[in-house]
Design a protein around this motif. Structure first.
Motif, PDB file in Angstrom:
ATOM      1  N   THR A  92      -2.811   8.772   3.672  1.00  0.00           N
ATOM      2  CA  THR A  92      -2.849   9.419   2.373  1.00  0.00           C
ATOM      3  C   THR A  92      -4.448  10.132   2.390  1.00  0.00           C
ATOM      4  OG1 THR A  92      -4.177   7.296   1.607  1.00  0.00           O
ATOM      5  CG2 THR A  92      -1.670   7.557   1.168  1.00  0.00           C
ATOM      6  N   LEU A 148      -4.009  13.926   2.934  1.00  0.00           N
ATOM      7  CA  LEU A 148      -3.602  14.942   1.967  1.00  0.00           C
ATOM      8  C   LEU A 148      -4.410  15.451   0.941  1.00  0.00           C
ATOM      9  CD1 LEU A 148      -0.338  12.632   0.970  1.00  0.00           C
ATOM     10  CD2 LEU A 148      -0.388  14.259   2.513  1.00  0.00           C
ATOM     11  N   ILE A 152      -2.381  17.381  -5.704  1.00  0.00           N
ATOM     12  CA  ILE A 152      -1.083  17.108  -5.422  1.00  0.00           C
ATOM     13  C   ILE A 152      -0.296  18.411  -5.117  1.00  0.00           C
ATOM     14  CG2 ILE A 152      -1.026  14.928  -6.556  1.00  0.00           C
ATOM     15  CD1 ILE A 152       0.581  16.377  -8.712  1.00  0.00           C
ATOM     16  N   GLU A 204       2.649  14.433   7.254  1.00  0.00           N
ATOM     17  CA  GLU A 204       1.969  14.809   5.925  1.00  0.00           C
ATOM     18  C   GLU A 204       3.254  14.907   4.798  1.00  0.00           C
ATOM     19  OE1 GLU A 204       0.859  16.655   8.428  1.00  0.00           O
ATOM     20  OE2 GLU A 204      -1.169  15.627   8.676  1.00  0.00           O
ATOM     21  N   THR A 251       4.740  11.388   4.415  1.00  0.00           N
ATOM     22  CA  THR A 251       3.846  10.797   3.546  1.00  0.00           C
ATOM     23  C   THR A 251       3.950  10.957   2.070  1.00  0.00           C
ATOM     24  OG1 THR A 251       2.001  10.367   5.382  1.00  0.00           O
ATOM     25  CG2 THR A 251       1.309  10.103   3.059  1.00  0.00           C
ATOM     26  N   ARG A 252       3.995  12.418   1.762  1.00  0.00           N
ATOM     27  CA  ARG A 252       4.396  12.659   0.591  1.00  0.00           C
ATOM     28  C   ARG A 252       5.684  12.361  -0.041  1.00  0.00           C
ATOM     29  NH1 ARG A 252       2.566  17.862   2.041  1.00  0.00           N
ATOM     30  NH2 ARG A 252       4.746  18.806   1.914  1.00  0.00           N
ATOM     31  N   GLU A 271       6.019   9.762  -3.244  1.00  0.00           N
ATOM     32  CA  GLU A 271       6.613  10.554  -4.354  1.00  0.00           C
ATOM     33  C   GLU A 271       7.888   9.540  -4.741  1.00  0.00           C
ATOM     34  OE1 GLU A 271       7.975  14.482  -3.067  1.00  0.00           O
ATOM     35  OE2 GLU A 271       5.919  15.404  -3.097  1.00  0.00           O
ATOM     36  N   TYR A 322      -4.897  10.592  -4.402  1.00  0.00           N
ATOM     37  CA  TYR A 322      -3.649  11.589  -4.208  1.00  0.00           C
ATOM     38  C   TYR A 322      -2.512  10.681  -4.965  1.00  0.00           C
ATOM     39  CZ  TYR A 322      -0.134  14.655  -2.590  1.00  0.00           C
ATOM     40  OH  TYR A 322       0.967  15.577  -2.764  1.00  0.00           O
ATOM     41  N   TRP A 323      -2.534   9.484  -4.638  1.00  0.00           N
ATOM     42  CA  TRP A 323      -1.103   8.881  -5.242  1.00  0.00           C
ATOM     43  C   TRP A 323      -1.542   8.660  -6.758  1.00  0.00           C
ATOM     44  CZ3 TRP A 323       0.832   3.757  -2.688  1.00  0.00           C
ATOM     45  CH2 TRP A 323       2.180   3.513  -2.961  1.00  0.00           C
ATOM     46  N   LEU A 348      -0.621  11.877  -8.523  1.00  0.00           N
ATOM     47  CA  LEU A 348       0.846  11.971  -8.507  1.00  0.00           C
ATOM     48  C   LEU A 348       1.307  10.914  -9.479  1.00  0.00           C
ATOM     49  CD1 LEU A 348       3.531  13.067  -6.965  1.00  0.00           C
ATOM     50  CD2 LEU A 348       3.322  11.050  -5.499  1.00  0.00           C
TER      51      LEU A 348
END
Length: 485
Positions: free
Chosen positions: A316, A319, A323, A361, A364-365, A369, A402-403, A406
């Motif tokens: 994570t 990233l 986002i 990556e 991971t996204r 998501e 990042y999470w 998001l």
């Protein structure tokens, strides 16, 4: 200065947290517990182990913080929900406690889950709930069932040892399938359907009310003053909500642990059981809460970590914090089935849209998501009700900026990350101990902790994520059909 003790009976450990009257943490102790699995799908614990762990935790706190420990005025309880602790005439357990994650009573749950049960309890009757466990005992252990005189939830068995009183409270009782959740009282009809009566049930109090006093023999043993109040307390999620200050309608928290929980407080009782959304009483009088659950949240990142042989934080962290647009790969996070909104134990996860150049990556996204979309499903399961304007983020997944950015965008709501500190179920239980011992207004005690950072939805990406969520939702029926075929 008075102090307050929060006891959180978890599945894998018992935690004791001591705070002062300003809610500053003085010290905490955790004592491990074990789970027995004698057969496939079974999950049990010896209730005596909870008492042994509680004694050990209190003795250690007493040894480390003797002066502050001696000033305890109130104790609050939290615990894992749905467990069946069945007592005989002498008050001792007839068998090991059948835990929340025990699935042996799936057929009995199906038999109990109908329009009548949902109308009374506000919920689907899940196999993990308490009532089907007793229905299973009635069928498979009839001799023990006939000897049963009282059924207690796990934390309430600990209360029985602490106070000598058989008492439960609304938030935990709502997860039994025996509570009329709207009326906040036992349902004689649901008890009758499992061969029980009100006499088999503990009395009920609100989570902020006194449920009894610490037994004199224990007060003397631990060097405490007479008359220590033991609060009603709360089930683990309701107590966690008290820990992060979810004490008013429209507030909520987002938990990104191994599983994911979206918890919102509501002023009224308005269940929607058909979406597998839990509607339970809050530990605070006059409030209910609705809770959507996705069975794999941070657990999905653990899976990807093992697959790619890189730690979740590294995946994570690569990233950044800004986002990206929704990626082509779509991930259904159903690694262990799914609870809300599908109530489908058989569905499994899938990663679609991968290409020859799909990077780690991008994968991971996709996982981040997919979990965000599953939490959006939990939010939407409440229907047209007003959505929370702010959610407090907790759990291992909340370490990823990042999470959280998001999540804020997909859920279209502000997300607040608390400052470093211990604001979990044990802290919430201690806060309930304060309200019961002092009579204070719960809202003056159960406040939001200091916030380190807030995350707002990224306005120019909301539409793109709405469209991606629709593509995600279209996958479930297709995968369901493919698995059936």
């Amino acid at each position: 200065m008075s102090t307050y003790l929060g006891l959180d009976l978890g599945t894998s450990s018992l935690k004791a947290l001591l705070i002062d009257e300003d809610q500053a943490v003085i010290g905490s102790v955790s004592v491990p517990l074990t789970v027995e699995r004698p057969h496939f799908g079974w999950s049990e614990q010896n209730p005596q182990s909870w008492i042994v762990a509680c004694e050990a935790a209190m003795q250690e706190l007493h040894a480390k913080h003797g002066q502050e420990f001696a000033e305890i005025a109130g104790v609050g309880l939290s615990g894992h929900m749905h467990g069946a602790t069945v007592l005989g005439a002498d008050g001792t357990p007839l068998r090991p406690c059948i835990l929340w994650n025990d699935t042996r009573s799936h057929e009995e749950a199906k038999g109990l889950d109908d329009a009548e049960a949902r109308a009374i309890t506000g919920n689907i009757v899940f196999p993990g709930f308490t009532a089907p466990k007793l229905a299973w005992m009635r069928k498979h252990e009839p001799r023990l069932f006939d000897l049963a005189r009282c059924v207690l939830l796990p934390k309430d068995y600990l209360r029985l040892w602490l106070t000598g009183e058989a008492v439960s409270e609304m938030s935990d009782a709502a997860g039994t399938s025996w509570l009329d959740t709207g009326r906040r009282d036992w349902s004689e009809r649901m008890l009758e359907r499992t061969g029980l009566t009100r006499e088999h049930m503990p009395s009920l109090v609100e989570g902020t009310e006194a449920s009894g006093e610490l037994r004199p023999i224990l007060a003397e043993k631990f060097g405490l003053k007479p008359g220590v109040i033991v609060a009603g307390g709360g089930g683990d999620n309701a107590a966690s909500a008290c820990g992060v200050g979810v004490a008013a309608p429209g507030t909520g928290f987002l938990s990104l642990g191994t599983s994911g929980v979206l918890f919102t407080a509501t002023a009224g009782y308005d269940p929607v059981p058909e979406t597998a959304l839990h509607t339970f009483c809050h530990a605070i009088p006059g409030l209910w809460h609705q809770m959507g659950v996705t069975l794999s949240a941070a657990g999905c990142m653990d899976w990807l970590s093992k697959l790619l042989k890189e730690e979740p934080a590294a995946l994570t962290g690569a990233l950044g914090e800004t986002i990206a647009e929704p990626g082509r790969p779509i991930f259904l996070p159903y690694l262990s089935g799914e609870r809300t909104p599908h109530n489908d134990a058989d569905i499994r996860g899938v990663l679609t849209g991968i290409e020859s150049d799909t990077s780690r990556e991008a994968m991971t996204r996709a996982v981040l998501e997919g979990v965000a979309y599953s939490m959006r499903d939990c939010l939407d399961a409440a229907g047209e009700k007003p959505k929370p304007q702010r959610l407090i983020a907790v759990g291992a997944g909340s370490r990823s900026a990042y999470w959280l950015q998001l999540m804020a965008t997909v859920l279209e709501t502000e997300i607040a990350l608390p400052a470093a500190g211990d604001f979990g179920a044990a802290f919430g239980a201690a806060r309930l101990g304060i309200t019961a011992a002092t009579g204070a207004d719960p809202k003056s005690v159960i406040k939001e902790p200091p916030v380190a950072r807030t995350f707002e939805p990224v306005a120019d990406k909301i539409d793109a994520f709405r469209a991606a969520h629709q593509r995600y939702k279209a996958l479930y029926p297709a995968i369901k059909q493919a698995m059936a075929g």
